[in-house]
Design an enzyme around this catalytic site. Structure first.
Site, PDB file in Angstrom:
ATOM      1  N   GLY A  61       0.888  -0.987   0.022  1.00 26.16           N
ATOM      2  CA  GLY A  61       0.212   0.156   0.116  1.00 26.16           C
ATOM      3  C   GLY A  61       0.516   1.328  -0.155  1.00 26.16           C
ATOM      4  N   ARG A  90      -2.028  13.401  -6.724  1.00 31.90           N
ATOM      5  CA  ARG A  90      -1.879  13.652  -7.895  1.00 31.90           C
ATOM      6  C   ARG A  90      -3.371  14.722  -8.144  1.00 31.90           C
ATOM      7  NH1 ARG A  90      -1.230   8.205 -11.449  1.00 31.90           N
ATOM      8  NH2 ARG A  90      -2.509   7.625 -10.906  1.00 31.90           N
ATOM      9  N   ASP A 149      -5.759   0.058 -17.798  1.00 27.63           N
ATOM     10  CA  ASP A 149      -5.712   0.690 -16.634  1.00 27.63           C
ATOM     11  C   ASP A 149      -5.500   1.658 -16.659  1.00 27.63           C
ATOM     12  OD1 ASP A 149      -3.922  -1.724 -16.692  1.00 27.63           O
ATOM     13  OD2 ASP A 149      -3.180  -0.944 -14.712  1.00 27.63           O
TER      14      ASP A 149
HETATM   15  P1  AMP Z   1       0.735   0.040 -11.781  1.00 26.27           P
HETATM   16  O1  AMP Z   1       1.330  -0.513 -12.081  1.00 26.27           O
HETATM   17  O2  AMP Z   1       0.806   1.557 -10.400  1.00 26.27           O
HETATM   18  O3  AMP Z   1      -0.001   0.706 -12.704  1.00 26.27           O
HETATM   19  O4  AMP Z   1      -0.352  -0.880 -10.728  1.00 26.27           O
HETATM   20  C1  AMP Z   1      -1.197  -1.726 -10.618  1.00 26.27           C
HETATM   21  C2  AMP Z   1      -1.926  -1.956  -9.996  1.00 26.27           C
HETATM   22  O5  AMP Z   1      -1.181  -2.554  -8.782  1.00 26.27           O
HETATM   23  C3  AMP Z   1      -2.849  -1.121  -9.100  1.00 26.27           C
HETATM   24  O6  AMP Z   1      -4.144  -2.042  -8.889  1.00 26.27           O
HETATM   25  C4  AMP Z   1      -2.063  -0.867  -7.963  1.00 26.27           C
HETATM   26  O7  AMP Z   1      -3.526   0.378  -7.181  1.00 26.27           O
HETATM   27  C5  AMP Z   1      -1.412  -1.825  -7.378  1.00 26.27           C
HETATM   28  N1  AMP Z   1      -0.223  -1.445  -6.746  1.00 26.27           N
HETATM   29  C6  AMP Z   1       1.172  -1.615  -7.252  1.00 26.27           C
HETATM   30  N2  AMP Z   1       2.145  -0.863  -6.038  1.00 26.27           N
HETATM   31  C7  AMP Z   1       0.772  -1.325  -5.182  1.00 26.27           C
HETATM   32  C8  AMP Z   1       1.375  -1.272  -3.396  1.00 26.27           C
HETATM   33  N3  AMP Z   1       2.796  -1.244  -2.842  1.00 26.27           N
HETATM   34  N4  AMP Z   1       0.421  -1.981  -3.211  1.00 26.27           N
HETATM   35  C9  AMP Z   1      -0.591  -1.601  -3.068  1.00 26.27           C
HETATM   36  N5  AMP Z   1      -1.953  -2.084  -4.369  1.00 26.27           N
HETATM   37  C10 AMP Z   1      -0.347  -2.074  -5.751  1.00 26.27           C
HETATM   38 MG    MG Z   2      -2.041   2.374 -13.070  1.00 28.57          MG
END
Ligand code: AMP
Ligand code: MG
Length: 487
Positions: free
Chosen positions: A128, A178, A254
């Site tokens: 998180g 953001r 996404d």
């Molecule tokens: P992203 O690659 O940053 O677009 O994230 C892809 C997914 O992974 C999204 O659903 C994010 O909320 C989740 N996510 C990425 N890093 C974390 C983290 N450290 N803790 C929880 N969820 C994460």
């Molecule tokens: Mg993302």
């Protein structure tokens, strides 16, 4: 005094209220040792937020979601997504929250969103949290993109949390505040469509229309018009990425915003040597999101959006598919037109130039740049000199001098406008080695290189004396450059 300032902030909860099936009310985790690392004062002012208040303890609590204006309803947003082509039915904000919407001076609404605010019900295995380097990276690159005139989410602040976060090593935690015209993504539509609730899908589409494309509401088929608008916005956006040499790095559905803003600066990078196959992300082993693939991937993502919208496009499935296919078919032409117009501007040439002159000129130049290969940004900037009769700075960058000389003769015969080139070709971009240098120092507690770089990138088109090192390519011992997902 600071209490008054907090209660004077008005956040709406439109997404939370209008799309509650897609919104899980949630609170940001307490930040143990907040320290403001970056604050975007002009943006704060545009949002009606007093920078002096935001620097106060109460203001910093607002920026971290630890203090809320009356009535605010922070939510984690649900979405699905194709990640590297594989469908994940439930992603959502695992470490992020939408605090609410705020009015911008331009009259429009903006999302205030936190990244790194703690685990949510969508966190899956993640902790998180986020760390200083990647959050300052998003701040720096998104603000650079904005200064380059490329649609993007913005960065209001980065707050160090004082919490150590375990990654490959233990790193200082941070949180990004953001700002975006919305966080509705292609993946938001995919999630909704998968739930098979047509009324909710319609409400989501109406929300997107109202937020982003209000004119679509009065079209004969508003949902088709919405899709057409998204296609156009993405065609224009990706053309701008290609023209400036930006590689997003993780174009999952996404991470594609309905607004047409660039979103989610994880493993992004800028081209140095002009190499169409360039890929920087360490996890993109197949090169799915390589520089040259970006237009095709955008089109693929838009096809996923079209699938999600089908039941809104027409009652009869085959007619809906025909409408979607036809609308998606516009992408290639719009992308090519935007790219060609942008490339002509990079070359200082008018948009209405005869295509029989333009196409071969552009094609032979890209071949020349690739085989040399040249530093993409410097070459175009130097080429303005050639339009003014000083050919040497660009000439000495290429390998095949005879081919270059012949090309320059053809090009100059068309009367390139050097001033247009200077307004189009940046001197300063977030060069990979400069970004890494700034983030490494910031992670160790020295924000000076970050602040200097931020300052340089705020005005990318005006060459200033004393900033030569910001125009140079990476030193020989830097690279090959690898980027990592912004966790
Ligand atoms: P992203 O690659 O940053 O677009 O994230 C892809 C997914 O992974 C999204 O659903 C994010 O909320 C989740 N996510 C990425 N890093 C974390 C983290 N450290 N803790 C929880 N969820 C994460
Ligand atoms: Mg993302």
């Amino acid at each position: 005094m600071s209490d008054t300032a907090l209660s004077a902030v008005t956040l709406e909860a439109r997404f939370a209220n209008q799309l509650e099936e897609l919104a899980v009310p949630w609170r940001a985790e307490d930040v143990p040792g907040p320290e403001l690392l970056a604050l975007n004062e002009p943006l704060a002012a545009d949002l009606g937020l007093d920078p002096a208040f935001l620097r106060s303890p109460e203001g910093i609590r607002l920026l971290t979601g630890n203090a809320l204006p009356p009535g605010a309803t922070p939510v984690a947003q649900a979405y699905a997504g194709h990640q590297f082509g594989w469908y994940s039915p439930r992603l959502g904000d695992g470490r992020a929250l939408l605090l609410g919407e705020i009015r911008h001076a331009d009259g429009g609404l903006r999302d205030i969103h936190l990244k790194g605010s703690g685990r949510t019900p969508f966190a899956r295995g993640g902790d998180g949290f986020a760390v200083v380097g990647p959050m300052l990276r998003e701040y720096l690159v998104s603000e650079a993109m904005h200064a380059l005139g490329i649609p993007t989410t913005r960065s209001l602040a980065v707050v160090g949390t004082g919490r150590p976060v375990q990654r490959e090593s233990v790193l200082p935690g941070a949180l990004l505040t953001r700002i975006a015209t919305s966080h509705v993504r292609v993946g938001t539509f995919q999630y909704t469509r998968a739930g098979d609730d047509l009324e909710l899908l319609r409400r989501l589409a109406d929300y997107a229309i109202e937020r982003h494309y209000p004119a679509a509401a009065s079209a004969g088929n508003p949902y088709l018009a919405l899709f057409q608008e998204v296609v156009s916005a993405q065609a224009a956006l990706v053309a701008q990425w290609m023209l400036v040499g930006f590689v997003h790095g993780v174009m999952n559905t996404d991470n594609m915003a309905i607004s047409g803003e660039t979103i989610d600066y994880g493993p992004c990078a800028f081209l140095d040597a002009f190499n169409p196959a360039a890929v920087f992300s360490s996890i993109d082993e197949a090169g799915r999101y390589a520089y040259r693939n970006q237009p095709v991937v955008a089109e693929w993502n838009l096809a996923r959006l079209a699938e999600s919208l089908l039941p809104l496009l027409h009652d009869e499935e085959q007619k809906a598919v025909d409408l979607a296919v036809e609308a998606l078919g516009a992408f290639r032409g719009q992308y090519s037109a935007a790219w060609t117009a942008g490339m002509l501007a990079k070359l200082g040439l008018p948009e209405n130039i005869d295509d029989a002159d333009a196409s071969p000129l552009i094609d032979s130049l890209t071949a020349l740049l690739q085989e040399s290969p040249v530093d993409y940004t410097s070459f175009f900037r130097n080429l303005a000199g050639a339009a003014r009769g000083q050919t040497e700075p660009s000439r000495r960058m290429v390998l095949d001098l005879a081919a270059f000389d012949a090309w320059v003769v053809r090009w100059r015969a068309l009367g390139p406008d050097a001033d247009l080139m200077d307004r189009t070709n940046p001197v300063y971009i977030p060069r990979n080695h400069l970004v890494e240098e700034a983030l490494t120092a910031a992670t160790e507690g020295d924000l000076d290189p970050f602040n200097r770089l931020l300052d340089v990138l705020a005005d990318p088109f005006t060459e200033r004396p004393g900033l030569e090192r910001y125009t140079e390519g990476a030193p020989g011992d830097f690279g090959p450059y690898r980027t990592f997902c912004g966790t």
